[in-house]
Design an enzyme around this catalytic site. Structure first.
Site, short mmCIF file in Angstrom:
data_model
loop_
_atom_site.label_atom_id
_atom_site.label_comp_id
_atom_site.label_asym_id
_atom_site.label_seq_id
_atom_site.Cartn_x
_atom_site.Cartn_y
_atom_site.Cartn_z
CG HIS A 141 60.08 -8.23 -113.97
ND1 HIS A 141 59.39 -7.05 -114.01
CD2 HIS A 141 59.90 -8.81 -115.18
CE1 HIS A 141 58.82 -6.93 -115.19
NE2 HIS A 141 59.11 -7.98 -115.92
CD GLU A 177 62.55 -6.40 -115.73
OE1 GLU A 177 62.96 -7.56 -115.89
OE2 GLU A 177 61.69 -5.87 -116.44
C1 BG6 Z 1 59.89 -7.38 -119.07
C2 BG6 Z 1 60.16 -7.76 -120.49
O1 BG6 Z 1 60.98 -7.75 -118.29
O2 BG6 Z 1 58.73 -8.10 -118.60
C3 BG6 Z 1 58.92 -7.45 -121.33
O3 BG6 Z 1 61.28 -7.05 -120.96
C4 BG6 Z 1 57.72 -8.16 -120.75
O4 BG6 Z 1 59.16 -7.86 -122.66
C5 BG6 Z 1 57.57 -7.77 -119.30
O5 BG6 Z 1 56.58 -7.81 -121.50
C6 BG6 Z 1 56.39 -8.43 -118.60
O6 BG6 Z 1 56.42 -9.81 -118.69
P1 BG6 Z 1 55.22 -10.68 -118.15
O7 BG6 Z 1 55.54 -12.10 -118.57
O8 BG6 Z 1 55.19 -10.53 -116.68
O9 BG6 Z 1 53.98 -10.17 -118.82
#
Ligand code: BG6
Length: 473
Positions: free
Chosen positions: A345, A448
């Site tokens: 991510h 990602e």
């Molecule tokens: C992204 C998702 O990968 O991660 C989003 O597509 C999400 O929907 C974002 O809000 C952040 O996620 P988190 O759990 O780290 O707040």
């Protein structure tokens, strides 16, 4: 029992050495905190602690009580006893931490002769730091001249001696946390060291010939990467949590074994347990100008009682250099077929999201996660950003080329990945997240590398799968 990954023989077969087999000498001059830190370290490892002063033979005790300094001939039998106590504890499987000054290399060699598996943890501090510590200890008077003479006698650990030095100019609990993390780590090249990072979390720092990086053991989370002579590439929120069991905001959260919220269990942590778990560093080495780190996570009581109860081994290779390589290999150690999602991510830093374009996805269909119901879209040209964006591209391993509008292009190539996600929370969502600055959305974009939804990975028992990303800036 605390299980540590010590002395790995390779990424696929790390040897699990339990804390009970550890034989540790906490060494250093008087005033460095050997007894306190040694006891805390033993407590943390759940193994016994001994102060070597208690092992002196009667003849030495009589001499010291009479104010007669010990000679080396007085010390040899005592050091042999220190070594024997450590070797006995290793053989009995109880483990042991001993506080012993061990200032000279010959003293350490004497201990090693009796206990070849000993590791030395040197509590290192300058004259000034040690002097300040001693001043604060009313029960322990030590004239400055004596401290200076101890420092003159001290022979620091050499590269060929088993052990490491820890800087005592930090809170005592951080000294302990750093020592625990380093006892669990393999031998490190000079470009890699383990320290206590923000929030007291252990962090692996890399300062290689071609790039620098930081990786927190929690989540094997890369929080920064800077190619030599270049600017930092990854974005971290200034208000990210840095706390045990809390996700870090920015860098490269490693999502596994599910992505986003888990429909079957809404209470399960978003993006899976891997980003919240403590990974082990099992290998660290230099390959040309690159520094290669390998982290390992396996199932535990905690993961087996989660929404994904399977047995697995995950090995995460982080290659730090002019490019950043991220490679996650998951092996199914279960007796049944398993299915999982995964994502690297990656939060990229950008000068202004309004000026950013991403090319590589032209004509490819994406799922718009913000539309209700989710619907498909596609772009003829590069993607640009003017509102909250949360898209999943399925069935593609297209390279992503991110032009930041200020002259820099970051390319992310992928292998073993069929999903791509683009995310920017924009104003309202950023404001709604406690660990995200209200205006920070302007300076970041997530691109990602993943396998999610229909691209989730299914592995038969014994099978493994590798997903990799290479980031070039
Ligand atoms: C992204 C998702 O990968 O991660 C989003 O597509 C999400 O929907 C974002 O809000 C952040 O996620 P988190 O759990 O780290 O707040």
């Amino acid at each position: 029992m605390q299980s540590l990954n010590l002395d790995p023989t390779g990424p696929t077969a790390p040897v699990q050495v339990s804390a009970e087999a550890l034989q540790v000498v906490v060494m250093g001059v008087s005033g460095s905190g050997k007894s306190t830190i040694g006891a805390l370290l033993a407590h943390s490892l759940e193994i016994p602690f001994l102060d070597a002063d208690g092992l002196h033979p009667q003849s030495n005790i009589v001499k010291m009580a009479g104010g007669v300094p010990l000679t080396d001939d007085d010390r040899w039998p005592w050091l042999a006893l220190v070594g024997e106590a450590l070797a006995d504890a290793g053989a009995a499987g109880t483990g042991l931490v001993i506080a012993c000054s061990a200032l000279k290399r010959v003293y350490r060699e004497a201990i090693l002769q009796a206990a070849p598996n000993v590791r030395f943890v040197h509590l290192a501090g300058s004259l000034e730091v040690l002097g300040n510590r001693l001043e604060g200890r009313s029960e322990h008077f030590m004239p400055p001249a004596l401290l200076r003479s101890q420092l003159a006698t001290l022979e620091e650990l050499q590269a060929d001696e088993p052990g490491f030095a820890v800087d005592i100019d930090q809170p005592v609990l951080d000294v302990v946390a750093e020592s625990v993390a380093r006892l669990a780590a393999p031998a490190l090249p000079a470009s890699v060291w383990i320290a206590v990072g923000r929030g007291g979390l252990p962090v692996v720092r890399v300062d290689g010939a071609a790039g620098a990086a930081e990786v927190y053991l929690q989540g094997a989370h890369v929080t920064s990467w800077t190619p030599s002579g270049g600017a930092p590439v990854l974005w971290m929120s200034a208000v990210s949590d840095f706390a045990p069991g809390r996700p870090l905001r920015g860098g490269v959260p490693l999502c596994f074994p599910w992505f986003g919220a888990l429909a079957a269990d809404p209470a399960a942590p978003g993006h899976g347990f891997a980003r919240l778990s403590s990974w082990h560093l099992v290998e660290a080495g230099e390959q040309g100008d690159d520094v290669v780190l390998v982290f390992r996570l396996t199932d535990s009581d905690e993961t087996r009682s989660s929404a994904w109860p399977h047995r697995f081994e995950a090995l995460y290779t982080v290659t730090v250099g002019a490019r950043l390589g991220l490679s996650l290999r998951v092996r199914n150690l279960d007796t049944t077929t398993v299915t999982f999602e995964e994502a690297l991510h990656t939060y990229l830093g950008v000068p202004d999201i309004h000026d950013v374009t991403v090319s590589g996805f032209e004509g490819l269909p994406y799922l718009d996660r913000l539309a209700v119901p989710q619907e498909q879209g596609s772009d003829d040209g590069p993607v640009s950003f003017s509102s909250e964006t949360d898209r999943i591209y399925l069935g593609t391993d297209a390279d992503a080329r991110v032009s930041d509008g200020a002259g820099r292009t970051v390319t992310i190539t992928a292998e073993g990945s069929a999903s791509r996600i683009l995310w920017n929370p924009w104003t309202a969502k950023a404001a709604a997240m406690a660990d995200f600055g209200d205006d920070e959305w302007q300076a970041m974009l997530c691109v990602e590398t993943a396998n999610v939804r229909d691209d989730a990975i299914t592995l038969a028992p014994g099978e493994s799968h590798t997903m990799s990303a290479v980031i070039t800036a």
